[in-house]
Scaffold this motif. Structure first.
Motif, PDB file in Angstrom:
ATOM      1  N   UNK A 373       0.749  -1.251   0.000  1.00  0.00           N
ATOM      2  CA  UNK A 373       0.000   0.000   0.000  1.00  0.00           C
ATOM      3  C   UNK A 373       0.776   1.296   0.000  1.00  0.00           C
ATOM      4  N   UNK A 374       2.110   1.263   0.013  1.00  0.00           N
ATOM      5  CA  UNK A 374       2.866   2.507   0.058  1.00  0.00           C
ATOM      6  C   UNK A 374       3.226   2.951  -1.353  1.00  0.00           C
ATOM      7  N   UNK A 375       2.924   4.188  -1.669  1.00  0.00           N
ATOM      8  CA  UNK A 375       3.180   4.730  -3.004  1.00  0.00           C
ATOM      9  C   UNK A 375       4.523   5.458  -3.008  1.00  0.00           C
ATOM     10  N   UNK A 376       5.538   4.798  -3.510  1.00  0.00           N
ATOM     11  CA  UNK A 376       6.891   5.365  -3.540  1.00  0.00           C
ATOM     12  C   UNK A 376       7.390   5.589  -4.965  1.00  0.00           C
ATOM     13  N   UNK A 377       6.495   5.424  -5.942  1.00  0.00           N
ATOM     14  CA  UNK A 377       6.916   5.424  -7.341  1.00  0.00           C
ATOM     15  C   UNK A 377       7.357   6.789  -7.856  1.00  0.00           C
ATOM     16  N   UNK A 378       7.043   7.845  -7.152  1.00  0.00           N
ATOM     17  CA  UNK A 378       7.421   9.173  -7.639  1.00  0.00           C
ATOM     18  C   UNK A 378       8.797   9.604  -7.140  1.00  0.00           C
ATOM     19  N   UNK A 379       9.394   8.812  -6.262  1.00  0.00           N
ATOM     20  CA  UNK A 379      10.669   9.218  -5.685  1.00  0.00           C
ATOM     21  C   UNK A 379      11.884   8.527  -6.265  1.00  0.00           C
ATOM     22  N   UNK A 380      11.684   7.465  -7.029  1.00  0.00           N
ATOM     23  CA  UNK A 380      12.836   6.756  -7.574  1.00  0.00           C
ATOM     24  C   UNK A 380      12.417   5.574  -8.418  1.00  0.00           C
ATOM     25  N   UNK A 381      13.403   4.937  -9.027  1.00  0.00           N
ATOM     26  CA  UNK A 381      13.089   3.798  -9.898  1.00  0.00           C
ATOM     27  C   UNK A 381      14.112   2.671  -9.754  1.00  0.00           C
ATOM     28  N   UNK A 395       7.969 -10.290  -1.723  1.00  0.00           N
ATOM     29  CA  UNK A 395       8.839  -9.928  -2.843  1.00  0.00           C
ATOM     30  C   UNK A 395       8.077  -9.113  -3.891  1.00  0.00           C
ATOM     31  N   UNK A 396       6.922  -9.607  -4.306  1.00  0.00           N
ATOM     32  CA  UNK A 396       6.147  -8.903  -5.324  1.00  0.00           C
ATOM     33  C   UNK A 396       5.628  -7.568  -4.821  1.00  0.00           C
ATOM     34  N   UNK A 397       5.108  -7.568  -3.596  1.00  0.00           N
ATOM     35  CA  UNK A 397       4.549  -6.343  -3.042  1.00  0.00           C
ATOM     36  C   UNK A 397       5.629  -5.277  -2.860  1.00  0.00           C
ATOM     37  N   UNK A 398       6.798  -5.699  -2.418  1.00  0.00           N
ATOM     38  CA  UNK A 398       7.880  -4.739  -2.199  1.00  0.00           C
ATOM     39  C   UNK A 398       8.312  -4.104  -3.523  1.00  0.00           C
ATOM     40  N   UNK A 399       8.499  -4.905  -4.550  1.00  0.00           N
ATOM     41  CA  UNK A 399       8.890  -4.367  -5.861  1.00  0.00           C
ATOM     42  C   UNK A 399       7.836  -3.405  -6.406  1.00  0.00           C
ATOM     43  N   UNK A 400       6.582  -3.688  -6.058  1.00  0.00           N
ATOM     44  CA  UNK A 400       5.485  -2.864  -6.572  1.00  0.00           C
ATOM     45  C   UNK A 400       5.398  -1.495  -5.909  1.00  0.00           C
ATOM     46  N   UNK A 401       6.242  -1.225  -4.921  1.00  0.00           N
ATOM     47  CA  UNK A 401       6.267   0.131  -4.363  1.00  0.00           C
ATOM     48  C   UNK A 401       6.763   1.130  -5.419  1.00  0.00           C
ATOM     49  N   UNK A 402       7.645   0.668  -6.304  1.00  0.00           N
ATOM     50  CA  UNK A 402       8.146   1.532  -7.378  1.00  0.00           C
ATOM     51  C   UNK A 402       7.565   1.150  -8.734  1.00  0.00           C
ATOM     52  N   UNK A 403       7.370  -0.142  -8.960  1.00  0.00           N
ATOM     53  CA  UNK A 403       6.885  -0.641 -10.248  1.00  0.00           C
ATOM     54  C   UNK A 403       5.366  -0.644 -10.249  1.00  0.00           C
ATOM     55  N   UNK A 404       4.788   0.553 -10.382  1.00  0.00           N
ATOM     56  CA  UNK A 404       3.337   0.700 -10.309  1.00  0.00           C
ATOM     57  C   UNK A 404       2.891   1.935 -11.082  1.00  0.00           C
ATOM     58  N   UNK A 405       1.570   2.097 -11.175  1.00  0.00           N
ATOM     59  CA  UNK A 405       0.994   3.227 -11.893  1.00  0.00           C
ATOM     60  C   UNK A 405       1.528   4.548 -11.336  1.00  0.00           C
ATOM     61  N   UNK A 406       1.949   5.438 -12.211  1.00  0.00           N
ATOM     62  CA  UNK A 406       2.521   6.715 -11.796  1.00  0.00           C
ATOM     63  C   UNK A 406       4.025   6.757 -11.958  1.00  0.00           C
ATOM     64  N   UNK A 407       4.655   5.588 -12.128  1.00  0.00           N
ATOM     65  CA  UNK A 407       6.092   5.539 -12.359  1.00  0.00           C
ATOM     66  C   UNK A 407       6.402   6.056 -13.761  1.00  0.00           C
ATOM     67  N   UNK A 408       7.381   6.935 -13.872  1.00  0.00           N
ATOM     68  CA  UNK A 408       7.709   7.557 -15.148  1.00  0.00           C
ATOM     69  C   UNK A 408       8.975   6.997 -15.783  1.00  0.00           C
ATOM     70  N   UNK A 409       9.793   6.291 -15.002  1.00  0.00           N
ATOM     71  CA  UNK A 409      11.072   5.824 -15.512  1.00  0.00           C
ATOM     72  C   UNK A 409      11.152   4.301 -15.490  1.00  0.00           C
ATOM     73  N   UNK A 410      11.997   3.717 -16.329  1.00  0.00           N
ATOM     74  CA  UNK A 410      12.181   2.262 -16.277  1.00  0.00           C
ATOM     75  C   UNK A 410      12.681   1.826 -14.899  1.00  0.00           C
TER      76      UNK A 410
END
Length: 457
Positions: A373-381, A395-410
């Motif tokens: 549930x933590x949205x960290x995708x705007x701070x890094x990739x 493992x999946x949930x942790x990776x999804x903190x960055x790899x989720x909707x709103x992420x702008x970078x690979x």
């Protein structure tokens, strides 16, 4: 802000409205919270068939994610909330407050059930991260099972319904339909769909599916479960999974092999002793990371190879923020000592906002506490797994903190894997579990004909 639901979110919302109990098996980043809250608003206002709602969630999600979502969107801001968190006095005060949505962390479920008993007041219950109720032996499952007949509507949300095997499904589905589809007991479910895979006499260590059972299970639950994968609906930047091989010194290899073979590692001041195979696995993971607890629970450093690798990754990132997942307290202490600019994630201190504003260069988090549930995708990739986990869910949930909707970078996910150690087995196990997870998600995938792939999201 005005919310315009994507078509797949509208479908999810309607699924909740059309089913008194159901599960949304939605990939991380597909907006389960927004879909659920929008459905709740309609049930509270348009249909007026519910009065208050209980949301059960991981602590960090109950504290922040749901209220953040309510505050963000115009059509939700009239909803009142009360957080059943903190001390017993604080929890009782929260219950006495009139609200539309009550939020409780899953650790307090047992207390909440005991507090109300047969006077259970919540007719609509949302279980955020339904997979955290996968064990039929857990106290939280047993507690919720007692009051399940007193609920009219139950909504389960998760992106990882079977993190280890399909055996994990029974308890989750039971909380939805009270045993209608997969049986009234775990024994009935197990006897119908599984046979012993490994056993010693009457003791069964593992189970395997009987031929055709997988398809039968999927068919049984397909009328109340919908599944969606992010790759089908979101234009996410590409993700690269990178294995960073760590070469241990000969001295470190010898210590590893000594512990692996003899369950004992002799050190200068105290020994490291593994009493059984499970403990040995844990000790080997520690040693692969570079440090290990001895028999006195003191941390004893063996090598610094992973610290060196982490430093190289940080240097190569050229100032870009890096999210590091650690496993053990001694790993955390060593990372903090090596990297003075690192910060341990503290949700209450506002670290999510600071990270997303680019104010934290190295953020350290444990996957079990930061995996939902933590949205960290705007701070890094950039993600680094300093120590690996056996849990596919974490493992999946942790990776999804960055790899989720709103992420702008690979997104780049680095795994520090010590060659010739248990790290390699963990990576292989995660791959195999992920394959099984994909089978379930595909089997109950929502058939939304009007939604074209990657349609203006």
């Amino acid at each position: 802000m005005r919310a315009i639901l994507h078509k797949y979110q509208g479908y999810s919302k309607d699924w909740i409205l059309d089913h008194p109990y159901c599960a949304l098996l939605l990939d991380m980043g597909l907006g389960k919270t927004l879909s659920s809250l929008t459905a709740i608003v309609e049930l509270l206002t348009a249909f007026e068939i519910i009065e208050n709602v209980l949301v059960i969630a991981p602590l960090s999600v109950a504290e922040k994610t749901w209220t953040d979502e309510i505050e963000k969107w115009d059509h939700l801001q009239h909803l009142t909330t009360s957080k059943i968190l903190g001390s017993e006095k604080q929890r009782k005060a929260a219950l006495s407050k009139k609200a539309d949505v009550y939020l409780v962390n899953r650790e307090n479920v047992v207390w909440l059930v005991e507090h109300f008993g047969r006077r259970w007041p919540f007719k609509t219950v949302i279980i955020d991260e339904l997979s955290s109720f996968k064990s039929s032996r857990s106290k939280r499952f047993k507690a919720l099972r007692k009051v399940r007949p007193l609920m009219n509507q139950v909504i389960g949300l998760t992106g990882t319904p079977s993190p280890n095997s399909l055996m994990d499904l029974w308890a989750q589905i039971y909380l939805l339909d009270q045993g209608e589809r997969l049986g009234k007991t775990i024994t009935e479910y197990r006897n119908r769909y599984f046979v012993p895979a490994q056993k010693n006499g009457h003791i069964v260590y593992s189970w395997q599916l009987v031929p055709g059972a997988e398809e039968q299970i999927y068919s049984k639950i397909s009328d109340i479960c919908i599944s969606m994968k992010a790759k089908d609906y979101l234009k996410l930047p590409p993700r690269t999974d990178n294995i960073v091989e760590i070469q241990l010194s000969e001295e470190s290899k010898q210590k590893y092999k000594e512990l692996e073979r003899h369950y004992v590692l002799e050190l200068a001041e105290a020994d490291v002793v593994a009493s059984n195979a499970a403990t040995l696995s844990n000790k080997l993971l520690q040693l692969a990371n570079g440090c290990i607890y001895d028999e006195n629970e003191d941390a004893r450093e063996i090598h610094q190879e992973k610290l060196e690798a982490l430093e190289r990754i940080i240097e190569d990132s050229q100032g870009q923020p890096v999210l590091v997942f650690y496993q053990y307290k001694h790993d955390l202490a060593r990372i903090l000592k090596r990297f003075k600019q690192a910060k341990v994630l503290d949700v209450k201190a506002g670290d999510i906002q600071k990270w997303n504003e680019g104010k934290i260069p190295i953020l350290l988090a444990h996957p079990q506490s930061a995996g939902h549930g933590l949205n960290l995708q705007r701070g890094g990739h950039i993600v680094v797994w300093f120590g690996l986990t056996w849990s596919l869910e974490y493992y999946q949930q942790a990776n999804a903190r960055l790899d989720r909707q709103g992420q702008k970078q690979p997104v780049i996910v680095h795994h520090l894997v010590a060659k010739g150690t248990i790290d390699e087995q963990v990576m292989e196990a995660l791959k195999n579990k992920e394959a099984g997870q994909e089978s379930l998600m595909s089997a109950v995938k929502a058939k939304i004909r009007e939604v074209k792939l990657c349609q203006k999201l």
